[in-house]
Write a protein that holds these residues in place. Structure first.
Motif, PDB file in Angstrom:
ATOM      1  N   ASN A 226       0.826  -1.215   0.000  1.00  0.00           N
ATOM      2  CA  ASN A 226       0.000   0.000   0.000  1.00  0.00           C
ATOM      3  C   ASN A 226       0.859   1.264   0.000  1.00  0.00           C
ATOM      4  O   ASN A 226       0.685   2.167   0.831  1.00  0.00           O
ATOM      5  CB  ASN A 226      -0.940  -0.002   1.204  1.00  0.00           C
ATOM      6  N   CYS A 227       1.791   1.303  -0.939  1.00  0.00           N
ATOM      7  CA  CYS A 227       2.765   2.402  -0.989  1.00  0.00           C
ATOM      8  C   CYS A 227       2.128   3.707  -1.456  1.00  0.00           C
ATOM      9  O   CYS A 227       1.483   3.742  -2.509  1.00  0.00           O
ATOM     10  CB  CYS A 227       3.904   2.047  -1.938  1.00  0.00           C
ATOM     11  N   PRO A 228       2.327   4.794  -0.726  1.00  0.00           N
ATOM     12  CA  PRO A 228       1.892   6.110  -1.203  1.00  0.00           C
ATOM     13  C   PRO A 228       2.835   6.606  -2.291  1.00  0.00           C
ATOM     14  O   PRO A 228       3.928   6.052  -2.476  1.00  0.00           O
ATOM     15  CB  PRO A 228       1.977   6.978   0.057  1.00  0.00           C
ATOM     16  N   GLY A 229       2.458   7.650  -2.972  1.00  0.00           N
ATOM     17  CA  GLY A 229       3.259   8.136  -4.084  1.00  0.00           C
ATOM     18  C   GLY A 229       4.627   8.643  -3.691  1.00  0.00           C
ATOM     19  O   GLY A 229       5.562   8.624  -4.494  1.00  0.00           O
ATOM     20  N   TRP A 230       4.775   9.089  -2.449  1.00  0.00           N
ATOM     21  CA  TRP A 230       6.048   9.667  -2.013  1.00  0.00           C
ATOM     22  C   TRP A 230       7.040   8.618  -1.508  1.00  0.00           C
ATOM     23  O   TRP A 230       8.109   8.966  -1.009  1.00  0.00           O
ATOM     24  CB  TRP A 230       5.808  10.702  -0.911  1.00  0.00           C
TER      25      TRP A 230
END
Length: 243
Positions: A226-230
């Motif tokens: 569930n990696c965020p864009g940053w």
């Protein structure tokens, strides 16, 4: 089952294993530690095999690592701690309230005050395979931990956690006859960039580095979910501290 058979590995690396054993016994301190109490049963061919595999059959490097590990374990009295498997935090069903176990060190209690009760979960969906650890990163207050704890304090936590998990993996390895490792999952759900602490990442990397060589063939895989864009920013920071 993709895990290699211990019997095959022992056969393939028998000469290297014997060479490492000879190197340990040729060292005065190594010989004393090997023959102390029940240590000869702990430092057996399967234990030596892990160093051979981690050092790609380099006997000199494997022998050096094995000796350093024996000396470290003696210094920290790790062989005298007994069975720690039951002390792994949140080991089992997440619905069970088994998070308030007896901590092995004061550092655990400090760390725990800055984490949600279920920030770290440990599962064994198959008792004949390894542990799966899930770290809910959003539930860990990196900034407060970095403020209250040194890399040495974090190292105490990682040492006891690694020792506990290693005991589980070693037991499964010997029972099933297959080399068993553990999987670590970082769940980034809900995590914001503003919560990231570079100081924490630096201390975490340094603390992890201290003990990783003492637990060869321990960690099988690290996954980030569930990696965020940053996340690429965090990855670059982590890579810089590791290297």
């Amino acid at each position: 089952d993709e895990r290699p058979l211990i019997s095959d590995l022992l056969s393939e690396h028998s000469l290297a294993i014997e060479a490492v054993r000879e190197g340990i016994l040729a060292d005065n301190i190594g010989q004393d530690l090997h023959n102390k109490a029940n240590n000869s049963k702990l430092y057996d061919e399967i234990w030596i095999l892990r160093f051979i595999l981690s050092h790609k059959s380099n006997v000199k490097a494997a022998t050096k690592a094995a000796l350093e590990t024996m000396k470290f374990r003696e210094e920290r009295k790790l062989n005298e701690l007994g069975d720690l498997r039951h002390r792994i935090k949140n080991f089992g069903d997440a619905s069970e309230d088994n998070s308030s176990i007896e901590w092995l060190s004061p550092e655990h209690e400090i760390y725990n005050t800055h984490c949600d009760k279920h920030a770290t979960l440990n599962f064994m969906p198959d008792t004949d395979r390894g542990i799966i650890e899930i770290v809910n990163v959003d539930m860990v207050d990196m900034r407060e931990i970095a403020k209250d704890m040194s890399k040495e304090s974090l190292g105490e936590i990682y040492l006891h956690d690694n020792e506990s998990r290693f005991q589980v993996l070693d037991c499964v390895t010997r029972r099933t006859g297959r080399l068993t490792k553990y999987i670590k999952l970082f769940d980034m759900s809900g995590m914001k960039l503003s919560k990231i602490s570079h100081d924490y990442i630096r201390k975490d990397a340094a603390a992890s580095k201290v003990t990783e060589d003492f637990y060869p063939q321990f960690l099988g895989m690290i996954c980030v979910l569930n990696c965020p864009g940053w996340i690429s920013v965090l990855w670059k920071m982590t890579q810089q501290d590791i290297t």
